[in-house]
Design a protein around this motif. Structure first.
Motif, PDB file in Angstrom:
ATOM      1  N   GLN A  54      59.039  41.808  43.302  1.00 35.00           N
ATOM      2  CA  GLN A  54      60.445  41.544  43.364  1.00 35.00           C
ATOM      3  C   GLN A  54      60.898  41.482  44.911  1.00 35.00           C
ATOM      4  O   GLN A  54      61.614  40.818  45.374  1.00 35.00           O
ATOM      5  CB  GLN A  54      61.233  42.559  42.638  1.00 35.00           C
ATOM      6  CG  GLN A  54      62.625  42.382  42.448  1.00 35.00           C
ATOM      7  CD  GLN A  54      63.542  42.834  43.460  1.00 35.00           C
ATOM      8  OE1 GLN A  54      63.037  44.012  44.036  1.00 35.00           O
ATOM      9  NE2 GLN A  54      64.579  42.339  43.878  1.00 35.00           N
ATOM     10  N   SER A  55      60.350  42.478  45.717  1.00 32.48           N
ATOM     11  CA  SER A  55      60.683  42.465  47.142  1.00 32.48           C
ATOM     12  C   SER A  55      60.272  41.273  47.646  1.00 32.48           C
ATOM     13  O   SER A  55      61.120  40.607  48.645  1.00 32.48           O
ATOM     14  CB  SER A  55      59.973  43.772  47.793  1.00 32.48           C
ATOM     15  OG  SER A  55      58.734  43.562  47.714  1.00 32.48           O
ATOM     16  N   THR A  56      59.236  40.771  47.402  1.00 33.33           N
ATOM     17  CA  THR A  56      58.777  39.243  48.102  1.00 33.33           C
ATOM     18  C   THR A  56      59.791  38.177  47.667  1.00 33.33           C
ATOM     19  O   THR A  56      60.286  37.530  48.616  1.00 33.33           O
ATOM     20  CB  THR A  56      57.329  38.816  47.483  1.00 33.33           C
ATOM     21  OG1 THR A  56      56.479  40.115  48.061  1.00 33.33           O
ATOM     22  CG2 THR A  56      56.798  37.658  48.311  1.00 33.33           C
ATOM     23  N   VAL A  57      59.984  38.084  46.517  1.00 33.79           N
ATOM     24  CA  VAL A  57      60.881  37.247  46.105  1.00 33.79           C
ATOM     25  C   VAL A  57      62.358  37.254  46.633  1.00 33.79           C
ATOM     26  O   VAL A  57      62.952  36.403  47.084  1.00 33.79           O
ATOM     27  CB  VAL A  57      61.091  37.075  44.466  1.00 33.79           C
ATOM     28  CG1 VAL A  57      62.174  36.061  44.093  1.00 33.79           C
ATOM     29  CG2 VAL A  57      59.755  36.684  43.725  1.00 33.79           C
ATOM     30  N   SER A  58      62.633  38.623  46.612  1.00 35.68           N
ATOM     31  CA  SER A  58      63.922  38.825  47.477  1.00 35.68           C
ATOM     32  C   SER A  58      64.208  38.370  48.799  1.00 35.68           C
ATOM     33  O   SER A  58      64.960  37.591  49.316  1.00 35.68           O
ATOM     34  CB  SER A  58      64.488  40.297  47.254  1.00 35.68           C
ATOM     35  OG  SER A  58      64.488  40.406  45.903  1.00 35.68           O
ATOM     36  N   GLN A  59      62.954  38.475  49.533  1.00 32.10           N
ATOM     37  CA  GLN A  59      62.706  37.910  50.934  1.00 32.10           C
ATOM     38  C   GLN A  59      62.714  36.344  51.043  1.00 32.10           C
ATOM     39  O   GLN A  59      63.704  36.005  51.825  1.00 32.10           O
ATOM     40  CB  GLN A  59      61.451  38.456  51.474  1.00 32.10           C
ATOM     41  CG  GLN A  59      61.406  40.077  51.693  1.00 32.10           C
ATOM     42  CD  GLN A  59      60.259  40.585  52.357  1.00 32.10           C
ATOM     43  OE1 GLN A  59      59.202  39.808  52.507  1.00 32.10           O
ATOM     44  NE2 GLN A  59      60.039  41.730  52.647  1.00 32.10           N
ATOM     45  N   HIS A  60      62.243  35.836  50.198  1.00 28.64           N
ATOM     46  CA  HIS A  60      62.391  34.240  50.068  1.00 28.64           C
ATOM     47  C   HIS A  60      63.696  33.799  49.690  1.00 28.64           C
ATOM     48  O   HIS A  60      64.299  32.818  50.255  1.00 28.64           O
ATOM     49  CB  HIS A  60      61.279  33.761  49.291  1.00 28.64           C
ATOM     50  CG  HIS A  60      59.886  33.782  49.738  1.00 28.64           C
ATOM     51  ND1 HIS A  60      59.423  33.160  50.915  1.00 28.64           N
ATOM     52  CD2 HIS A  60      58.885  34.625  49.294  1.00 28.64           C
ATOM     53  CE1 HIS A  60      58.435  33.465  51.242  1.00 28.64           C
ATOM     54  NE2 HIS A  60      57.689  34.303  50.068  1.00 28.64           N
ATOM     55  N   ILE A  61      64.367  34.487  48.887  1.00 32.03           N
ATOM     56  CA  ILE A  61      65.869  34.394  48.350  1.00 32.03           C
ATOM     57  C   ILE A  61      66.804  34.263  49.499  1.00 32.03           C
ATOM     58  O   ILE A  61      67.593  33.511  49.788  1.00 32.03           O
ATOM     59  CB  ILE A  61      66.039  35.114  47.077  1.00 32.03           C
ATOM     60  CG1 ILE A  61      65.492  34.664  45.856  1.00 32.03           C
ATOM     61  CG2 ILE A  61      67.721  34.978  46.937  1.00 32.03           C
ATOM     62  CD1 ILE A  61      65.672  35.123  44.815  1.00 32.03           C
ATOM     63  N   LYS A  62      66.600  35.394  50.384  1.00 29.01           N
ATOM     64  CA  LYS A  62      67.241  35.643  51.546  1.00 29.01           C
ATOM     65  C   LYS A  62      67.173  34.625  52.364  1.00 29.01           C
ATOM     66  O   LYS A  62      68.432  33.910  53.107  1.00 29.01           O
ATOM     67  CB  LYS A  62      67.036  36.941  52.217  1.00 29.01           C
ATOM     68  CG  LYS A  62      68.043  37.271  53.297  1.00 29.01           C
ATOM     69  CD  LYS A  62      67.426  38.464  54.016  1.00 29.01           C
ATOM     70  CE  LYS A  62      68.508  38.612  55.283  1.00 29.01           C
ATOM     71  NZ  LYS A  62      69.267  37.870  55.973  1.00 29.01           N
TER      72      LYS A  62
END
Length: 114
Positions: A54-62
């Motif tokens: 989830q943290s990786t996806v969140s970074q890409h979403i940002k």
């Protein structure tokens, strides 16, 4: 960075947007969001499809948010995301115009024997 319909993007906007799209995971996130029937998707839904942390996806979403390619919509305790189709359309128009501007140079390269 809001682009109004019919408004041209500047070179720095084009470069920043293309940089944000320059990672396969971010392209996949855009595809996942674009195919949602309800028009929006939460980070957990994206995480499930990509099988990434989830943290990786969140970074890409940002990165996609900062580039104006997606928009965040709070839904209770979750954030959902929506593709900014106007921004993608403006990028498509800008890219088409840029490529068309290179056409004379490309034509002369094609005409020269190797």
């Amino acid at each position: 960075m809001t682009i109004k319909p019919g408004e041209a993007m500047h070179d720095d906007d084009i470069a920043n947007t293309m940089r944000a799209m320059g990672h396969p995971v971010r392209l996949n996130i855009l595809r996942i969001l674009a195919k949602q029937e309800r028009g929006e998707c939460c980070c957990a839904d994206v995480t499930d499809e990509l099988t990434l942390a989830q943290s990786t996806v969140s970074q890409h979403i940002k990165v996609l948010l900062d580039a104006g390619l997606i928009e965040r919509k709070p839904r209770g305790t979750r954030n959902c995301y929506i593709v900014q189709h106007d921004r993608l359309a403006a990028l498509g128009s800008a890219y088409s115009g840029m490529i068309a501007g290179f056409s004379p140079a490309l034509s002369s390269l094609e005409a020269e024997p190797a």
